[in-house]
Design a protein around this motif. Structure first.
Motif, PDB file in Angstrom:
ATOM      1  N   LYS A 136     -24.742  28.193 -36.101  1.00 25.79           N
ATOM      2  CA  LYS A 136     -26.032  28.696 -36.556  1.00 25.79           C
ATOM      3  C   LYS A 136     -26.795  29.433 -35.454  1.00 25.79           C
ATOM      4  CE  LYS A 136     -25.375  26.723 -40.547  1.00 25.79           C
ATOM      5  NZ  LYS A 136     -25.025  27.532 -41.735  1.00 25.79           N
ATOM      6  N   VAL A 137     -26.248  29.433 -34.243  1.00 25.46           N
ATOM      7  CA  VAL A 137     -26.935  30.066 -33.113  1.00 25.46           C
ATOM      8  C   VAL A 137     -26.660  31.570 -33.121  1.00 25.46           C
ATOM      9  CG1 VAL A 137     -27.020  30.268 -30.593  1.00 25.46           C
ATOM     10  CG2 VAL A 137     -26.958  28.016 -31.667  1.00 25.46           C
ATOM     11  N   ASP A 138     -27.717  32.346 -33.139  1.00 30.43           N
ATOM     12  CA  ASP A 138     -27.616  33.801 -33.026  1.00 30.43           C
ATOM     13  C   ASP A 138     -28.741  34.264 -32.116  1.00 30.43           C
ATOM     14  OD1 ASP A 138     -26.469  36.490 -34.379  1.00 30.43           O
ATOM     15  OD2 ASP A 138     -28.638  36.638 -34.107  1.00 30.43           O
ATOM     16  N   ILE A 139     -28.395  34.894 -31.020  1.00 28.44           N
ATOM     17  CA  ILE A 139     -29.406  35.224 -30.016  1.00 28.44           C
ATOM     18  C   ILE A 139     -30.438  36.203 -30.553  1.00 28.44           C
ATOM     19  CG2 ILE A 139     -28.025  37.081 -28.983  1.00 28.44           C
ATOM     20  CD1 ILE A 139     -29.201  36.140 -26.257  1.00 28.44           C
ATOM     21  N   GLY A 140     -30.026  37.102 -31.447  1.00 33.38           N
ATOM     22  CA  GLY A 140     -30.975  38.051 -32.002  1.00 33.38           C
ATOM     23  C   GLY A 140     -32.032  37.369 -32.857  1.00 33.38           C
ATOM     24  N   LEU A 141     -31.599  36.455 -33.717  1.00 29.77           N
ATOM     25  CA  LEU A 141     -32.540  35.741 -34.578  1.00 29.77           C
ATOM     26  C   LEU A 141     -33.413  34.775 -33.782  1.00 29.77           C
ATOM     27  CD1 LEU A 141     -30.138  35.019 -37.575  1.00 29.77           C
ATOM     28  CD2 LEU A 141     -31.988  36.709 -37.484  1.00 29.77           C
ATOM     29  N   ILE A 142     -32.807  34.113 -32.782  1.00 27.89           N
ATOM     30  CA  ILE A 142     -33.580  33.200 -31.935  1.00 27.89           C
ATOM     31  C   ILE A 142     -34.645  33.968 -31.162  1.00 27.89           C
ATOM     32  CG2 ILE A 142     -33.448  31.718 -29.887  1.00 27.89           C
ATOM     33  CD1 ILE A 142     -30.713  30.779 -30.922  1.00 27.89           C
ATOM     34  N   ALA A 143     -34.278  35.124 -30.621  1.00 29.64           N
ATOM     35  CA  ALA A 143     -35.245  35.944 -29.879  1.00 29.64           C
ATOM     36  C   ALA A 143     -36.379  36.390 -30.791  1.00 29.64           C
ATOM     37  CB  ALA A 143     -34.542  37.155 -29.267  1.00 29.64           C
TER      38      ALA A 143
END
Length: 433
Positions: free
Chosen positions: A258-265
């Motif tokens: 579920k980790v996505d750097i774009g969505l987390i950012a």
């Protein structure tokens, strides 16, 4: 025939970009349309679909979050503090410049932003302390590059995206990206250490850094920005690291998926706005739009090259014409030559990374070795005055006379020195791994 036209289009885009000062990506988009629709018979919709949307979104969202640290002065203040801490060790100034650039760049400022505000400071320190201009320029350029290669920073994110687009899994891309960061951290330390020892044996004296004034402490917004940045980095990095440590743990595997750097950012950007850590308009305006257009535009043309069979043809030629033991070294040399005149992020890696998986699989080579060799080679000559890094450093010179004196030093001393260091490292890497 079509493959030759695509290769010619890539070369012409680069040449036109540097001659006209127009973004290379815009030329690449135009060629992608002409060659795709009228050469390969693709529909306009198919050409538009070749825009690398995943890479665009990741760069946009990550840079948007990190832009708050640029807009409210957090990164600049952090650089001043790091310089001040090293004032009592003048002979270690190159390492101070290097590691300051690494930290600032790894925190998300990115290569171009770090050079933009640290290159003038470095040249000023060289003038005041007697530090060799070549050493200072290489220190800040190497540091900005290495920090940006961190797995959660700008270049590292782009490398991972290119690898996954080339067919690698997320975990493989993460490991390869970590290898690139480690390698581009090791090479500069060895090179700078050698240059410092060489100058000390020659008896080159340096003045003290007593003139460096103590910077003001970070204010509330800057402290909160720094903590929020560290929290985001931990959020992005801990799940994939935990997955590597415990690959059979279902809960960790689910969390990592579920980790996505774009969505987390994007989430952290909203938090930064709610905390009023910076102005939204200024943050969006400070995004590296030129870099985004260049990377995505060239990505469209590379996609057309893949459809035309150019990448497969080039890969087959390399696989059959070069001994397997020298494949990685050859990639590094090609990347270094390309980087003399072109961007590592916008041109070199998008063109060469798609070749790696198939060649590595057919010859039984670890793809990480080739990926590392490409980036180490490309970044070794990025200090060329005709490339992005060297041009930014030249632009930081206070006058035309200083600029004219620095240009040949970058072209005939710094770039060749970086190339030799990269070549030796890639040879060592090939025979060790």
């Amino acid at each position: 025939m079509m493959s030759l036209l695509v290769v010619g289009a890539i070369v012409i885009s680069i040449v036109l970009g540097y001659r006209t000062k127009i973004n290379i990506g815009l030329f690449a988009i135009a060629f992608a349309y002409l060659l795709g629709c009228f050469g390969l018979g693709l529909s306009p919709r198919e050409v538009i679909a070749s825009w690398p949307l995943n890479i665009f979104f990741i760069i946009f969202s990550v840079c948007l979050f990190y832009s708050f640290a640029i807009v409210n002065g957090t990164l600049e203040k952090l650089a001043e503090h790091l310089m001040y801490r090293c004032r009592n060790f003048p002979h270690l100034l190159p390492f101070a410049i290097f590691f300051a650039a690494v930290v600032i760049s790894a925190l998300g400022a990115g290569y171009y932003t770090v050079l933009a505000f640290m290159a003038p400071l470095t040249l000023l320190l060289c003038a005041r302390t007697g530090l060799n201009l070549i050493i200072g320029a290489m220190a800040v350029n190497y540091g900005a590059l290495a920090g940006a290669n961190f797995v959660s920073s700008q270049s590292g994110i782009i490398f991972r995206s290119l690898m996954t687009q080339a067919g690698l899994s997320d975990s493989q891309a993460f490991i390869n990206s970590a290898g690139i960061f480690a390698s581009t951290l090791i090479v500069p330390v060895v090179v700078l250490g050698g240059l410092i020892l060489f100058n000390r044996r020659r008896g080159v004296a340096m003045a003290t850094l007593d003139h460096v004034e103590r910077p003001l402490p970070l204010n509330r917004e800057q402290k909160m920005t720094l903590w929020l940045t560290l929290l985001m980095m931990a959020t992005v990095l801990l799940p994939p690291i935990a997955s590597l440590v415990a690959p059979n743990n279902a809960a960790i595997a689910l969390l990592n998926s579920k980790v996505d750097i774009g969505l987390i950012a994007s989430v952290f950007s909203v938090i930064a706005l709610l905390l009023k850590l910076g102005d939204e308009r200024k943050a969006i305006a400070s995004l590296p739009w030129g870099t985004i257009i260049m990377i995505c535009g060239v990505g469209m043309l590379i996609s057309i090259a893949i459809k035309a069979g150019t990448i497969d043809m080039l890969g087959a030629w390399i696989g059959t014409s070069i001994p397997p033991v020298l494949i990685a070294v050859a990639f590094g040399v090609v990347a270094a030559c390309m980087s003399l005149f072109a961007s590592t992020l916008g041109v070199v890696t998008p063109a060469l990374f798609p070749l790696v998986p198939s060649i590595a699989a057919s010859l039984g080579i670890d793809p990480m070795v080739i990926f590392i060799a490409i980036v180490v080679g490309a970044q070794a000559t990025s200090i060329s005055p005709f490339s992005s890094g060297g041009s930014l450093i030249l632009g930081s010179c206070p006058g035309d006379e200083e600029r004219a004196g620095l240009l040949p030093k970058l072209l005939f001393r710094a770039a060749p020195l970086g190339f030799v260091a990269a070549l030796l490292f890639n040879l060592l890497l090939t025979f060790v791994l």
